[in-house]
Design a protein around this motif. Sequence first.
Motif, mmCIF file in Angstrom:
data_model
loop_
_atom_site.group_PDB
_atom_site.id
_atom_site.type_symbol
_atom_site.label_atom_id
_atom_site.label_comp_id
_atom_site.label_asym_id
_atom_site.label_seq_id
_atom_site.Cartn_x
_atom_site.Cartn_y
_atom_site.Cartn_z
ATOM 1 N N ARG A 162 -8.137 41.669 78.322
ATOM 2 C CA ARG A 162 -6.684 41.812 78.449
ATOM 3 C C ARG A 162 -6.153 42.756 77.374
ATOM 4 O O ARG A 162 -6.741 42.884 76.299
ATOM 5 N N ASN A 163 -5.017 43.378 77.663
ATOM 6 C CA ASN A 163 -4.390 44.263 76.668
ATOM 7 C C ASN A 163 -3.903 43.484 75.453
ATOM 8 O O ASN A 163 -4.022 43.941 74.318
ATOM 9 N N ARG A 164 -3.333 42.311 75.723
ATOM 10 C CA ARG A 164 -2.760 41.486 74.667
ATOM 11 C C ARG A 164 -3.194 40.034 74.874
ATOM 12 O O ARG A 164 -3.506 39.615 75.987
ATOM 13 N N GLU A 165 -3.127 39.291 73.796
ATOM 14 C CA GLU A 165 -3.495 37.880 73.863
ATOM 15 C C GLU A 165 -2.520 37.097 74.736
ATOM 16 O O GLU A 165 -2.901 36.128 75.399
ATOM 17 N N ASP A 166 -1.261 37.524 74.747
ATOM 18 C CA ASP A 166 -0.210 36.789 75.451
ATOM 19 C C ASP A 166 0.116 37.384 76.817
ATOM 20 O O ASP A 166 1.201 37.164 77.352
ATOM 21 N N SER A 167 -0.806 38.144 77.404
ATOM 22 C CA SER A 167 -0.540 38.801 78.679
ATOM 23 C C SER A 167 -1.823 38.865 79.506
ATOM 24 O O SER A 167 -2.923 38.908 78.962
ATOM 25 N N ASP A 168 -1.651 38.875 80.837
ATOM 26 C CA ASP A 168 -2.799 39.027 81.724
ATOM 27 C C ASP A 168 -3.032 40.479 82.126
ATOM 28 O O ASP A 168 -3.950 40.771 82.895
ATOM 29 N N ALA A 169 -2.211 41.407 81.635
ATOM 30 C CA ALA A 169 -2.341 42.823 81.998
ATOM 31 C C ALA A 169 -3.673 43.376 81.504
ATOM 32 O O ALA A 169 -4.108 43.096 80.381
ATOM 33 N N VAL A 170 -4.315 44.163 82.359
ATOM 34 C CA VAL A 170 -5.590 44.793 82.010
ATOM 35 C C VAL A 170 -5.485 46.287 82.269
ATOM 36 O O VAL A 170 -4.725 46.743 83.114
ATOM 37 N N SER A 171 -6.259 47.077 81.535
ATOM 38 C CA SER A 171 -6.172 48.531 81.648
ATOM 39 C C SER A 171 -7.547 49.165 81.521
ATOM 40 O O SER A 171 -8.470 48.582 80.939
ATOM 41 N N GLU A 172 -7.657 50.370 82.071
ATOM 42 C CA GLU A 172 -8.897 51.126 81.912
ATOM 43 C C GLU A 172 -9.142 51.447 80.449
ATOM 44 O O GLU A 172 -10.277 51.373 79.967
ATOM 45 N N LEU A 173 -8.075 51.820 79.739
ATOM 46 C CA LEU A 173 -8.241 52.245 78.353
ATOM 47 C C LEU A 173 -8.814 51.129 77.491
ATOM 48 O O LEU A 173 -9.787 51.329 76.753
ATOM 49 N N ALA B 176 2.031 39.177 67.458
ATOM 50 C CA ALA B 176 1.394 39.986 68.501
ATOM 51 C C ALA B 176 0.028 40.499 68.047
ATOM 52 O O ALA B 176 -0.124 40.991 66.931
ATOM 53 N N PHE B 177 -0.941 40.377 68.934
ATOM 54 C CA PHE B 177 -2.253 40.968 68.723
ATOM 55 C C PHE B 177 -2.586 41.794 69.953
ATOM 56 O O PHE B 177 -2.413 41.321 71.081
ATOM 57 N N GLU B 178 -3.044 43.039 69.724
ATOM 58 C CA GLU B 178 -3.337 43.946 70.828
ATOM 59 C C GLU B 178 -4.784 44.411 70.735
ATOM 60 O O GLU B 178 -5.264 44.799 69.668
ATOM 61 N N ALA B 179 -5.469 44.385 71.885
ATOM 62 C CA ALA B 179 -6.887 44.723 71.897
ATOM 63 C C ALA B 179 -7.133 46.166 71.487
ATOM 64 O O ALA B 179 -8.085 46.461 70.755
ATOM 65 N N ALA B 180 -6.287 47.082 71.964
ATOM 66 C CA ALA B 180 -6.504 48.497 71.676
ATOM 67 C C ALA B 180 -6.488 48.778 70.179
ATOM 68 O O ALA B 180 -7.327 49.520 69.668
ATOM 69 N N LEU B 181 -5.539 48.193 69.470
ATOM 70 C CA LEU B 181 -5.435 48.429 68.028
ATOM 71 C C LEU B 181 -6.700 47.967 67.318
ATOM 72 O O LEU B 181 -7.207 48.640 66.413
ATOM 73 N N ASN B 182 -7.249 46.840 67.737
ATOM 74 C CA ASN B 182 -8.417 46.294 67.065
ATOM 75 C C ASN B 182 -9.690 47.071 67.389
ATOM 76 O O ASN B 182 -10.558 47.229 66.531
ATOM 77 N N CYS B 183 -9.785 47.584 68.610
ATOM 78 C CA CYS B 183 -10.932 48.456 68.926
ATOM 79 C C CYS B 183 -10.856 49.751 68.122
ATOM 80 O O CYS B 183 -11.869 50.224 67.592
ATOM 81 N N LEU B 184 -9.657 50.316 68.030
ATOM 82 C CA LEU B 184 -9.480 51.536 67.241
ATOM 83 C C LEU B 184 -9.799 51.281 65.765
ATOM 84 O O LEU B 184 -10.300 52.170 65.069
ATOM 85 N N ARG C 4 -10.029 36.606 71.482
ATOM 86 C CA ARG C 4 -8.606 36.711 71.835
ATOM 87 C C ARG C 4 -8.352 37.352 73.195
ATOM 88 O O ARG C 4 -7.360 37.012 73.861
ATOM 89 N N PHE C 5 -9.217 38.281 73.616
ATOM 90 C CA PHE C 5 -8.847 39.120 74.756
ATOM 91 C C PHE C 5 -9.781 39.039 75.968
ATOM 92 O O PHE C 5 -9.411 39.504 77.039
ATOM 93 N N PHE C 6 -10.957 38.472 75.824
ATOM 94 C CA PHE C 6 -11.903 38.472 76.939
ATOM 95 C C PHE C 6 -11.586 37.357 77.919
ATOM 96 O O PHE C 6 -11.391 36.205 77.533
ATOM 97 N N ASP C 7 -11.535 37.702 79.208
ATOM 98 C CA ASP C 7 -11.292 36.743 80.278
ATOM 99 C C ASP C 7 -12.624 36.453 80.962
ATOM 100 O O ASP C 7 -13.169 37.304 81.669
ATOM 101 N N GLU C 8 -13.151 35.275 80.766
ATOM 102 C CA GLU C 8 -14.457 34.909 81.323
ATOM 103 C C GLU C 8 -14.461 34.963 82.848
ATOM 104 O O GLU C 8 -15.475 35.291 83.467
ATOM 105 N N LYS C 9 -13.323 34.664 83.472
ATOM 106 C CA LYS C 9 -13.259 34.620 84.937
ATOM 107 C C LYS C 9 -13.382 36.019 85.550
ATOM 108 O O LYS C 9 -14.070 36.211 86.550
ATOM 109 N N THR C 10 -12.704 36.985 84.953
ATOM 110 C CA THR C 10 -12.713 38.342 85.515
ATOM 111 C C THR C 10 -13.764 39.236 84.890
ATOM 112 O O THR C 10 -14.143 40.259 85.463
ATOM 113 N N GLY C 11 -14.236 38.859 83.707
ATOM 114 C CA GLY C 11 -15.180 39.712 82.990
ATOM 115 C C GLY C 11 -14.524 40.932 82.387
ATOM 116 O O GLY C 11 -15.212 41.896 82.018
#
Length: 274
Positions: A148-159, A95-103, A138-145
Amino acid sequence: MLSICFPAGNFLTEKGLVIPSFNLHWFTQVWEYMSHSGDYAFGKEIWPKLNSVLKAFTDRIEDGCVKSFTSMTYWNFYEWSENLEGHLGSSDEEAFEAALNCLMIFALRCMAKIANAIGEEDKFTHLIAPLQAGIRRRFFDEKTGLFRNREDSDAVSELVNAFCILADVTTEEESKKIAQVLADGNQGLTPATLSMLCFKYDALLKVDAEKYSNYIYEEIRAKFKRMLDMGATTFWETEDTDQIPEYSRCHGWSALPIYYFEVIRTGKGTSSLL
């Protein structure tokens, strides 16, 4: 790392439960304390502990990103919202999570500032650029700009998207587009909870303080007035009115209105992330 302490409850404290994301927030807390108090001796005192905690994360860097922690000792929690509340004992070793890496980027920046302030060698700044590149990959979606929260998920969040702006993972144009989405509120992003609104607001202020100051002011009035209208004498961790034991009803991170009202009034912010 630093484990949960009172008043988390006996079950959590006796197990020595660790929230990795809160360990990374700790670096920002230490630097902000030092820079506002002038107590640089404190930084020297805890320098070995700062290094040992950070090493727990650098040891988990794999292909440009920090891999999330596993086993029952860890709770990969970021805030009380869908896809970011985490769970104990994740079995997902990859598992890789965007929030952890930004922090992690925020922590490295603060470690560099602490090192410079107390005369230690900066061994941290050079680690930031590879992490920024890894987060984009790992996390940037070129289509939506959006990120994603995780590499293996399409979920997106404000945080997470606010984090990516603050971590300088985005281009200037991407930051502007993401800020518009954050201020829209109808784009399918999981809203930031009260305790994490500071990062959303810092991201908007970073992109265009003049444009978004009134938005921040009005959103704070709406969200926090609702609690006051319900008779609250403290500010809560979330806007959820159900009396769920895990949610704090007297939450320090939620006591942000007076700070942001002053930032808007003076046009000056003191967040170490800005």
